[in-house]
Design an enzyme around this catalytic site. Structure first.
Site, PDB file in Angstrom:
ATOM      1  N   ASN A 273      -8.605   0.572   4.884  1.00  0.00           N
ATOM      2  CA  ASN A 273      -7.592   1.631   4.957  1.00  0.00           C
ATOM      3  C   ASN A 273      -8.105   2.837   4.173  1.00  0.00           C
ATOM      4  O   ASN A 273      -9.197   2.804   3.616  1.00  0.00           O
ATOM      5  CB  ASN A 273      -6.233   1.139   4.441  1.00  0.00           C
ATOM      6  CG  ASN A 273      -6.306   0.704   3.004  1.00  0.00           C
ATOM      7  OD1 ASN A 273      -6.568   1.513   2.115  1.00  0.00           O
ATOM      8  ND2 ASN A 273      -6.113  -0.582   2.746  1.00  0.00           N
TER       9      ASN A 273
ATOM     10  N   ASP B  63      -2.809  -6.128   4.758  1.00  0.00           N
ATOM     11  CA  ASP B  63      -1.828  -7.188   4.991  1.00  0.00           C
ATOM     12  C   ASP B  63      -2.380  -8.289   5.888  1.00  0.00           C
ATOM     13  O   ASP B  63      -1.887  -9.406   5.880  1.00  0.00           O
ATOM     14  CB  ASP B  63      -0.556  -6.594   5.604  1.00  0.00           C
ATOM     15  CG  ASP B  63       0.277  -5.911   4.536  1.00  0.00           C
ATOM     16  OD1 ASP B  63       0.480  -6.511   3.463  1.00  0.00           O
ATOM     17  OD2 ASP B  63       0.706  -4.759   4.752  1.00  0.00           O
TER      18      ASP B  63
ATOM     19  N   PHE C 193       3.811  -0.104  -5.896  1.00  0.00           N
ATOM     20  CA  PHE C 193       3.823   1.152  -5.159  1.00  0.00           C
ATOM     21  C   PHE C 193       4.306   0.834  -3.743  1.00  0.00           C
ATOM     22  O   PHE C 193       4.206  -0.309  -3.295  1.00  0.00           O
ATOM     23  CB  PHE C 193       2.413   1.762  -5.095  1.00  0.00           C
ATOM     24  CG  PHE C 193       2.112   2.692  -6.239  1.00  0.00           C
ATOM     25  CD1 PHE C 193       1.918   2.195  -7.514  1.00  0.00           C
ATOM     26  CD2 PHE C 193       2.033   4.064  -6.039  1.00  0.00           C
ATOM     27  CE1 PHE C 193       1.644   3.043  -8.576  1.00  0.00           C
ATOM     28  CE2 PHE C 193       1.765   4.925  -7.083  1.00  0.00           C
ATOM     29  CZ  PHE C 193       1.565   4.420  -8.360  1.00  0.00           C
TER      30      PHE C 193
ATOM     31  N   LYS D  12     -23.959  -9.831  13.296  1.00  0.00           N
ATOM     32  CA  LYS D  12     -23.361  -8.651  13.932  1.00  0.00           C
ATOM     33  C   LYS D  12     -23.099  -8.926  15.417  1.00  0.00           C
ATOM     34  O   LYS D  12     -24.009  -9.394  16.120  1.00  0.00           O
ATOM     35  CB  LYS D  12     -24.313  -7.463  13.778  1.00  0.00           C
ATOM     36  CG  LYS D  12     -23.786  -6.192  14.385  1.00  0.00           C
ATOM     37  CD  LYS D  12     -24.814  -5.082  14.302  1.00  0.00           C
ATOM     38  CE  LYS D  12     -24.330  -3.877  15.085  1.00  0.00           C
ATOM     39  NZ  LYS D  12     -25.372  -2.861  15.235  1.00  0.00           N
TER      40      LYS D  12
ATOM     41  N   LYS E  73      10.432  -8.125  -3.871  1.00  0.00           N
ATOM     42  CA  LYS E  73       9.275  -8.532  -4.677  1.00  0.00           C
ATOM     43  C   LYS E  73       9.617  -8.723  -6.158  1.00  0.00           C
ATOM     44  O   LYS E  73       8.734  -8.962  -6.971  1.00  0.00           O
ATOM     45  CB  LYS E  73       8.152  -7.490  -4.535  1.00  0.00           C
ATOM     46  CG  LYS E  73       7.659  -7.322  -3.084  1.00  0.00           C
ATOM     47  CD  LYS E  73       6.314  -6.638  -2.998  1.00  0.00           C
ATOM     48  CE  LYS E  73       5.942  -6.359  -1.553  1.00  0.00           C
ATOM     49  NZ  LYS E  73       4.517  -6.325  -1.297  1.00  0.00           N
TER      50      LYS E  73
ATOM     51  N   LYS F  42      11.734  -3.343  -0.836  1.00  0.00           N
ATOM     52  CA  LYS F  42      10.520  -3.963  -1.401  1.00  0.00           C
ATOM     53  C   LYS F  42      10.738  -4.317  -2.863  1.00  0.00           C
ATOM     54  O   LYS F  42      10.318  -5.376  -3.326  1.00  0.00           O
ATOM     55  CB  LYS F  42       9.325  -3.002  -1.297  1.00  0.00           C
ATOM     56  CG  LYS F  42       8.605  -3.105   0.026  1.00  0.00           C
ATOM     57  CD  LYS F  42       7.393  -2.209   0.116  1.00  0.00           C
ATOM     58  CE  LYS F  42       6.978  -2.142   1.585  1.00  0.00           C
ATOM     59  NZ  LYS F  42       6.031  -1.109   1.895  1.00  0.00           N
TER      60      LYS F  42
HETATM   61  O1  PMT Z   1      -5.953   5.435  -3.421  1.00  0.00           O
HETATM   62  P1  PMT Z   1      -5.421   6.808  -3.059  1.00  0.00           P
HETATM   63  O2  PMT Z   1      -6.229   7.476  -1.993  1.00  0.00           O
HETATM   64  O3  PMT Z   1      -5.220   7.672  -4.273  1.00  0.00           O
HETATM   65  O4  PMT Z   1      -3.962   6.591  -2.381  1.00  0.00           O
HETATM   66  C1  PMT Z   1      -2.906   6.165  -3.166  1.00  0.00           C
HETATM   67  C2  PMT Z   1      -2.026   5.124  -2.426  1.00  0.00           C
HETATM   68  C3  PMT Z   1      -1.391   5.788  -1.213  1.00  0.00           C
HETATM   69  C4  PMT Z   1      -2.884   3.947  -1.970  1.00  0.00           C
HETATM   70  C5  PMT Z   1      -0.954   4.642  -3.464  1.00  0.00           C
HETATM   71  O5  PMT Z   1      -0.198   5.734  -3.893  1.00  0.00           O
HETATM   72  C6  PMT Z   1      -0.028   3.601  -2.840  1.00  0.00           C
HETATM   73  O6  PMT Z   1       0.959   3.893  -2.182  1.00  0.00           O
HETATM   74  N1  PMT Z   1      -0.378   2.296  -3.041  1.00  0.00           N
HETATM   75  C7  PMT Z   1       0.312   1.152  -2.422  1.00  0.00           C
HETATM   76  C8  PMT Z   1      -0.186   0.978  -1.018  1.00  0.00           C
HETATM   77  C9  PMT Z   1       0.470  -0.197  -0.313  1.00  0.00           C
HETATM   78  O7  PMT Z   1      -0.209  -1.120   0.005  1.00  0.00           O
HETATM   79  O8  PMT Z   1       1.747  -0.095  -0.165  1.00  0.00           O
HETATM   80  P2  PMT Z   1       2.668  -1.241   0.559  1.00  0.00           P
HETATM   81  O9  PMT Z   1       3.979  -0.596   0.697  1.00  0.00           O
HETATM   82  O10 PMT Z   1       2.000  -1.784   1.761  1.00  0.00           O
HETATM   83  O11 PMT Z   1       2.723  -2.421  -0.505  1.00  0.00           O
HETATM   84  C10 PMT Z   1       3.737  -2.513  -1.493  1.00  0.00           C
HETATM   85  C11 PMT Z   1       3.167  -3.078  -2.777  1.00  0.00           C
HETATM   86  O12 PMT Z   1       2.724  -4.421  -2.568  1.00  0.00           O
HETATM   87  C12 PMT Z   1       1.990  -2.315  -3.336  1.00  0.00           C
HETATM   88  O13 PMT Z   1       2.140  -2.254  -4.731  1.00  0.00           O
HETATM   89  C13 PMT Z   1       0.782  -3.149  -2.953  1.00  0.00           C
HETATM   90  O14 PMT Z   1      -0.263  -3.064  -3.913  1.00  0.00           O
HETATM   91  C14 PMT Z   1       1.371  -4.555  -2.942  1.00  0.00           C
HETATM   92  N2  PMT Z   1       0.758  -5.458  -1.938  1.00  0.00           N
HETATM   93  C15 PMT Z   1       0.808  -5.167  -0.621  1.00  0.00           C
HETATM   94  C16 PMT Z   1       0.293  -6.043   0.297  1.00  0.00           C
HETATM   95  C17 PMT Z   1      -0.298  -7.247  -0.150  1.00  0.00           C
HETATM   96  N3  PMT Z   1      -0.813  -8.108   0.704  1.00  0.00           N
HETATM   97  N4  PMT Z   1      -0.337  -7.504  -1.460  1.00  0.00           N
HETATM   98  C18 PMT Z   1       0.168  -6.643  -2.352  1.00  0.00           C
HETATM   99  O15 PMT Z   1       0.109  -6.903  -3.570  1.00  0.00           O
END
Ligand code: PMT
Length: 404
Positions: free
Chosen positions: A206, A275, A319, A285, A337, A333
């Site tokens: 991503n 995810d 986040f 490859k 969580k 969320k």
């Molecule tokens: O890295 P940059 O370019 O500066 O960009 C910043 C950012 C956009 C990545 C950052 O600000 C941000 O939003 N990070 C969280 C990205 C994310 O995966 O969001 P989510 O809404 O899908 O996940 C929610 C939370 O669960 C997040 O804290 C994530 O770290 C966590 N997560 C998600 C999926 C997973 N399988 N395990 C997790 O722990």
């Protein structure tokens, strides 16, 4: 005893730096002075040497303490850099990252918090060039102590007088206090993307650059925390003071978080974790052919969601990267969580979210309170997040103490 590096540049207000140095010492700080050449025409370096009991540095090749490379040693020793007075010229040099005398070289080499007390003619202070430099520095986390209104030495009236000594000394005290409010606290941060391999050359990833997560790690360190940074692949240099664990995939990040979580007091999940991952990774490859290719994806573990269920005394912050209905989805969320705080960004906005240097965050707290932050640099966003963490930690300590 905190170590203050006092930078003095060539404003008529340079004499006020004597007073500032004395007050800082009275407050128990060690003060070292670096002057610009212009400042030495207004106040003698000997005055500062006598006041502070330390040698004064001016040129990059000065070696005020024999056997030490001063611009590195002084930069590393400083708990805080205060530039007072700061002229328009010095502010411009700092904004451009120039290192053409001892003061600007130390400013570039230090990672200590920086405070600037400008002093100049009102026309120079309000000039768009100066204001642009101020904004550049603020975006890097530099704090300005606003100049006061008054009559200048030249007779002009307006904003540009250096702030009074008490205001400057209080700003230093406040900044030093916040610089230590996470001392002894162990903060675990995840940052960057994860790469899910399809074959030895291809992956699902991503757009996360790691900028937000690295800024969070840096802000926590600036507040005195002991930081472990678990980072996906990025082009960034991690903060030198962090313990860094590099991973590629979500499963590796999962394992690293599992290993580190028990030792932390706070966990901040900034990483953009994939995810899903390909069900299997091809050992070689896949060669191009004319056939379509279907990948079967399987879900990765929800790292944050899983560890937060057994958070006990820890503060856990997530986040949320959203593309629509940001607040509602982020609230869900937070609840699902079991988080204390979630910082949500709308990643559809061009100046927020992935890759860019700025972000517009909303903080949603476990009690439902929502705080919408304006657009600001990721450094500033990180600083606000760490301030929120420090406040939550303090409330927790107060609560525990009141129950004992
Ligand atoms: O890295 P940059 O370019 O500066 O960009 C910043 C950012 C956009 C990545 C950052 O600000 C941000 O939003 N990070 C969280 C990205 C994310 O995966 O969001 P989510 O809404 O899908 O996940 C929610 C939370 O669960 C997040 O804290 C994530 O770290 C966590 N997560 C998600 C999926 C997973 N399988 N395990 C997790 O722990």
């Amino acid at each position: 005893m905190p170590n203050i590096l006092l930078g003095v540049s060539g404003s008529i207000a340079a004499y006020r730096a004597c007073d500032i140095a004395r007050e800082l010492m009275r407050a128990g700080h060690t003060v070292r002075v670096a002057m610009t050449r212009a400042a030495t025409r207004l106040v003698s370096p000997d005055t500062f040497a006598a006041l502070t009991g330390n040698p004064v540095a001016i040129d990059v090749f000065d070696e005020p303490e024999s056997g030490q490379i001063a611009h590195i040693r002084w930069a590393q020793d400083a708990d805080l850099v205060l530039i007072a007075p700061a002229t328009a010229h010095t502010i411009a040099r700092l904004a451009f990252g120039l290192a053409d005398d001892m003061l600007t070289t130390i400013a570039l080499a230090t990672r200590a918090p920086m405070l600037i007390a400008p002093a100049m003619n009102p026309a120079m202070w309000t000039h768009p060039a100066t204001q642009a430099h101020v904004q550049t520095l603020q975006a890097r986390g530099v704090e300005f102590i606003s100049p006061a209104y008054g009559v200048m030495a030249c007779g002009d009236e307006g904003w540009g007088k250096i702030a009074d000594t008490a205001t400057i000394v209080q700003a230093v005290a406040r900044r030093l206090l916040s610089a230590r409010d996470l001392e002894g606290v162990r903060v675990l941060v995840t940052a960057g993307p994860t790469y899910e391999p399809i074959d030895p050359v291809r992956f699902i990833g991503n757009r996360s650059s790691g900028k937000m997560g690295y800024a969070v790690a840096e802000a926590a360190i600036a507040h005195g925390a002991q930081v472990t940074l678990i980072t996906g692949p990025t082009m960034l240099t991690p903060p030198a003071q962090a313990q860094v664990i590099r991973v590629q995939t979500a499963l590796q990040m999962y394992e690293a978080v599992q290993n580190e979580f028990a030792q932390c007091d706070a966990f901040i999940a900034t990483a953009a974790v994939a995810d899903y991952r390909p069900e299997r990774t091809l050992p070689k490859k896949r060669k191009r052919d004319t056939q379509s290719w279907t990948l079967n994806l399987v879900p990765n573990p929800d790292i944050l969601g899983e560890v937060a269920q057994r958070k006990e005394h820890r503060i856990v912050i997530g986040f949320a990267a959203e593309t629509d209905k940001a607040i509602i989805r982020a609230k869900n969320k937070l609840l699902r969580k079991n988080l204390d705080l979630i910082a949500v960004n709308d990643v559809m906005e061009p100046d927020s979210g992935f890759e860019v240097d700025t972000n517009r965050l909303s903080f949603i707290f476990a009690n439902g309170r929502v705080e919408n932050l304006p657009l600001m640099s990721k450094r500033e966003c990180a600083e606000r997040l760490i301030q929120a963490l420090a406040a939550m930690m303090e409330r927790k300590v107060r609560h525990t103490n009141s129950q004992e």
